[in-house]
Design an enzyme around this catalytic site. Sequence first.
Site, PDB file in Angstrom:
ATOM      1  CG  HIS A 146      53.424  75.488 -42.213  1.00  0.00           C
ATOM      2  ND1 HIS A 146      54.791  75.349 -43.139  1.00  0.00           N
ATOM      3  CD2 HIS A 146      53.616  76.183 -41.363  1.00  0.00           C
ATOM      4  CE1 HIS A 146      55.723  75.709 -42.118  1.00  0.00           C
ATOM      5  NE2 HIS A 146      55.068  76.090 -41.314  1.00  0.00           N
TER       6      HIS A 146
ATOM      7  CG  HIS B  58      52.923  78.431 -36.779  1.00  0.00           C
ATOM      8  ND1 HIS B  58      53.674  77.891 -36.223  1.00  0.00           N
ATOM      9  CD2 HIS B  58      53.011  78.665 -38.007  1.00  0.00           C
ATOM     10  CE1 HIS B  58      54.267  77.536 -36.959  1.00  0.00           C
ATOM     11  NE2 HIS B  58      54.184  78.466 -38.041  1.00  0.00           N
TER      12      HIS B  58
ATOM     13  CG  ASN C 271      56.245  76.936 -33.859  1.00  0.00           C
ATOM     14  OD1 ASN C 271      55.116  76.753 -33.829  1.00  0.00           O
ATOM     15  ND2 ASN C 271      57.077  78.265 -34.045  1.00  0.00           N
TER      16      ASN C 271
ATOM     17  CG  ASP D 281      57.073  76.317 -39.060  1.00  0.00           C
ATOM     18  OD1 ASP D 281      58.241  75.531 -39.463  1.00  0.00           O
ATOM     19  OD2 ASP D 281      56.481  76.306 -39.078  1.00  0.00           O
TER      20      ASP D 281
ATOM     21  CG  HIS E 253      57.617  77.805 -45.354  1.00  0.00           C
ATOM     22  ND1 HIS E 253      59.163  77.835 -45.001  1.00  0.00           N
ATOM     23  CD2 HIS E 253      56.936  77.795 -43.816  1.00  0.00           C
ATOM     24  CE1 HIS E 253      59.263  77.464 -43.269  1.00  0.00           C
ATOM     25  NE2 HIS E 253      58.286  77.465 -43.267  1.00  0.00           N
TER      26      HIS E 253
ATOM     27  CG  ASP F 192      54.628  79.486 -42.044  1.00  0.00           C
ATOM     28  OD1 ASP F 192      54.362  78.986 -41.055  1.00  0.00           O
ATOM     29  OD2 ASP F 192      55.693  80.607 -41.989  1.00  0.00           O
TER      30      ASP F 192
END
Lengths: 427, 309
Positions: A64, A66, A98, A156, A236, A309
């Site tokens: 996870h 970004h 995203n 997400d 999460h 995350d």
Amino acid sequence: MSILIKGGRIIDPSQGIDETGNILIEEGKIKSYPKTTKKFEKDPDVTVVNAKGKVVSPGFVDIHVHLREPGFEHKETIRSGCESAAAGGFTSIVCMPNTNPVNDNASVTEYILLKARTEGIVNVFPIGAITKGEMGETLAQIGEMYEAGCVGVSDDGMPVMNAKVMRHAMEYVQAFDIPVISHAEDKNLSGTGVMNEGVVSTELGLTGIPCASEDVMVSRDITVAELTGARLHICHVSTAGSVRLIRAAKKRGVKVTAEVTPHHFILTDEAVNEYDTNAKMNPPLRGNKDREAILAGLKDGTLDAIATDHAPHSEDEKKVEFDIAPFGIVGLETALPLSLKLVEDGVLTINQMISKLTDSPSRILNLNKGTLKIGAAADVAVWDPEKEITVDREKFHSKAKNSPFHGWKLHGSVLYTIVNGEVVYTG
Amino acid sequence: MKFQRKHILGLEELTAEEITIVLDTAVSMKEVSERDVKKVPALRGVTVCNLFYEPSTRTRSSFEIAEKRLSADVLNFTLSHSSVTKGETLLDTARNLEAMGAGVIVIRHPMSGAPWLLAKELDSSIINAGDGSHEHPSQALLDLFTIREMKGRIKGLKVVIVGDILHSRVARSNIWGLVKLGAEVRVVGPPTLIPKYIESTNVRTFYNLDAAIEGSDVIIMLRIQMERQESVFFPSLREYSRFYGLTREKLKRASEDVTVMHPGPINRGIELSSDIADDAGSVILAQVSNGIAIRMAMFYLVASAGRNQ
């Protein structure tokens, strides 16, 4: 070019190994576990890494992350995100869709993978969106994204509120045997919330996000997974309710897995005091009862994996009123020392901790990573579990510095990160 | 003990002693306001900037009068609500004001915590004139001042706060102050507007106005935000008024010399029936003039603390 990792404590939960020994890497793969090392040490073509007193484990796998590219390169790029990962001992990372444009079709997937091949120094696996534009309405090009290399689908941060759309997604992905990954949150219950609903939010006058906002969605998604037979992965996990629901679902045989972030097992909403925007993330930091339930969930296996995350934001974006600061913190470079606290506190054994950072997350997404099996790609982390470090955001390799752990004294330092037989980071 | 704070951000962080110092200082400031020449030189040469992100003519005027009575140079900076998310950041705006020489910045902001951001990043003294749903220290201090003036004490009084506790910064600041000074505080309103966790601040929660009022010495009515009607907190203003509006009939349950207060502006016939509003008028106006004395005291104390440092 070969590498000999000599005399380390080799811990590989995928094979049940925990022993002192040597690992020989050749042509990017794990070649052998030689008993004696003399002949390799004399060989000028062999780089010797002395791992005496250190741990040698599979490189960590973060499912996870970004990476922000394309679209938000001021926060992070594929290159800087990979460098941050390598510095944290991660050799494989999975990036969320995203971006801008959203990774909801094969051309974006291909762009990410091309960038990762040319500029990335660790393995990058993209997640595709569930719905077009993460709008929650119509299915994204899931089949084509799978063919292009996506290992799962998720909206997400923009949970699919329409249960019927979620049902179709869970049915459709079974043609490709990939899981649906759920950021479980009822957007209506969350409303304009910016932190956990509780004593702290009441005192700070900030709008709360109740635990129920996560619990009802975990409950819905588990129910739809039972209806469809899909593989469901819950991102999460932050609440006691989620842990309870996932535990019960697993007992019933539902194909559900779950991850937890270091910040949710270390911090509580008390960290928000004085309006620290580096303690603002979604799901929010919860109360201590939730944290305790998460620790129990890690211990009994309800929570399968540790994922960061990793959510980079620029300093300017975070230096604003709490209500308008973006959600998220960076995590790749603090994950190991924070996870080692679980070992120090007796929640997990070191082997269990490593498993939750290697083979277990890899299995959730069928990555075929997180192992030191002979013949596997040589993705290795060599680290010192005892070395005291002080977290210093200025030294992060990530472009972003948004961490609530700046200044913390912890134990655990990465010495070497090896990806496909090449040293990509030296600590 | 002395008042040594550079900023006044909220009552949560003030001790009972510090609150009492502000109230005592306001007594002498009130005396200044009653003179023919209503001016003292305490803030001469100090530039005070009123940075308002919410239109609040009353609070801003009260601060401005207090500043002028202390001989400060006053700079008003009123920004629209939308400039919070568009345009210049709060920090950049405040840094500009600091560069213009503002030694004290009074900030009113629709988001909780905004004054803390300024206190962390700037050198100026920061006075919170109301942040989001968080704190409104000058309002609570003037309420405490008014109560003390009316009743001669705060300790042991039964004080009821009625209405939208969830969104009210006046309620939060009053709760901190009243509890610290030894009052017994009750909050009452529809369950949708009473935060679940409010009892952690040592208040008792009621959903029934009659029960809450029983034997009370002071009733603080909060203003109902008309625009909240749409967000499903209660069915209609009519129903709200029926259950939580204060009428003469309901008031009979309070102690005989009960004081009814309201931070203003009043919605007549909603929070207060018209006759009660008229009866309470004198107290509500006393609150307004006490507000100037309290704000003068806040400036005076912050400025002296700054000089001593």
